[in-house]
Design a protein around this motif. Structure first.
Motif, PDB file in Angstrom:
ATOM      1  N   GLU A 208       0.809  -1.215   0.000  1.00 56.31           N
ATOM      2  CA  GLU A 208       0.000   0.000   0.000  1.00 56.31           C
ATOM      3  C   GLU A 208       0.844   1.268   0.000  1.00 56.31           C
ATOM      4  O   GLU A 208       0.449   2.278  -0.589  1.00 56.31           O
ATOM      5  CB  GLU A 208      -0.978  -0.015   1.177  1.00 56.31           C
ATOM      6  N   LYS A 212       0.579   4.230  -2.764  1.00 51.42           N
ATOM      7  CA  LYS A 212       0.393   5.647  -2.456  1.00 51.42           C
ATOM      8  C   LYS A 212       1.399   6.506  -3.199  1.00 51.42           C
ATOM      9  O   LYS A 212       1.046   7.552  -3.769  1.00 51.42           O
ATOM     10  CB  LYS A 212       0.530   5.868  -0.947  1.00 51.42           C
ATOM     11  N   THR A 229      -8.715  -3.006  -3.240  1.00 52.21           N
ATOM     12  CA  THR A 229      -7.963  -2.236  -2.246  1.00 52.21           C
ATOM     13  C   THR A 229      -7.270  -1.054  -2.900  1.00 52.21           C
ATOM     14  O   THR A 229      -7.251   0.063  -2.361  1.00 52.21           O
ATOM     15  CB  THR A 229      -6.937  -3.138  -1.536  1.00 52.21           C
ATOM     16  N   LEU A 233      -7.819   2.936  -2.058  1.00 52.84           N
ATOM     17  CA  LEU A 233      -6.697   3.753  -1.619  1.00 52.84           C
ATOM     18  C   LEU A 233      -6.519   4.963  -2.548  1.00 52.84           C
ATOM     19  O   LEU A 233      -6.315   6.099  -2.085  1.00 52.84           O
ATOM     20  CB  LEU A 233      -5.435   2.903  -1.601  1.00 52.84           C
TER      21      LEU A 233
END
Length: 238
Positions: A208, A212, A229, A233
């Motif tokens: 993750e 980002k 997911t 995000l």
């Protein structure tokens, strides 16, 4: 432009990779998909990642050594290295036509990787391009390969195709390299990410924090095993 999120072989965190169930789920919930194509001994394009059947089926051997009729009794199973998927019963190795039919008339963007880095599969470029003629795919199709000769053959057949070179290594002089080879993008792993404004799509991003950083950079695309997911995000980042 927001980063496009490609479901890598469908959604392997929920369904067996490159399965009809996974692709159908993505067609309902995703925005882009990546999958791999090989040719059987009798030149039928089929969708699977590995050249061999051993890891994700109940059979063994190379796809190239089997006729399509031989594959029709081969069942998909969980990747033997994964324990977090729903077991899919009675699913078979899909043909390219099976998968294209799922995305027919949809707005899902397709990235078709021709898996010619180990075997050339003579004629695979024409076979795949011919198969696509029967379908109405709303988004431009991206063709990718680690084999630069495959991409050159695609360009020779049709100069208008959207071509992307796959590489685990940093590309020197990427702008010139892409121009020389008629590539529209580079598909790189996270470690090979370039400080450049060229079109880059990064594989296979499941971390993750890495997601980002790529979303903040507005990288053109990522490939991930969990597109849901990734989409959540990205949407929180805005």
């Amino acid at each position: 432009m927001a980063t496009t999120i490609f479901g890598h072989r469908g959604i392997p965190v929920k369904f067996v990779e490159n399965s009809i169930s996974g692709f159908e789920y993505l067609a309902q919930h995703g925005e882009a998909v990546e999958f791999d194509v090989h040719l059987t001994k009798d030149n039928v394009p089929v969708v699977m990642h590995d050249e061999k059947l051993d890891r994700t089926t109940d059979y063994s051997g190379f796809i190239k050594d089997l006729n399509f009729s031989d594959l029709q009794t081969v069942k998909l199973i969980n990747d033997k290295n994964r324990k977090d998927q729903n077991l899919v019963h009675d699913e078979y190795v899909p043909t390219l036509d099976d998968v294209l039919a799922i995305f027919n008339h949809s707005n899902i963007q397709l990235n078709i990787e021709l898996k010619t880095d180990q075997f050339e599969y003579p004629g695979i470029e024409e076979s795949v391009l011919n198969a696509l003629k029967a379908y109405d795919l709303q988004q431009p199709i991206i063709f990718s390969s680690f084999n630069i000769q495959t991409l050159k053959r695609l360009y020779q057949i049709d100069h208008t195709q959207n071509l992307a070179f796959l590489s685990p290594f940093k590309i020197q002089n990427p702008v010139q390299f892409m121009a020389n080879n008629h590539f529209q993008a580079l598909h790189l792993n996270y470690e090979s990410l370039l400080e450049s404004n060229i079109v880059q799509r990064i594989w296979t991003v499941n971390d993750e924090e890495q997601m980002k950083s790529l979303f903040l950079r507005k990288i053109a695309g990522i490939f991930t095993d969990d597109f849901e997911t990734a989409i959540q995000l990205r949407d929180t980042i805005g």
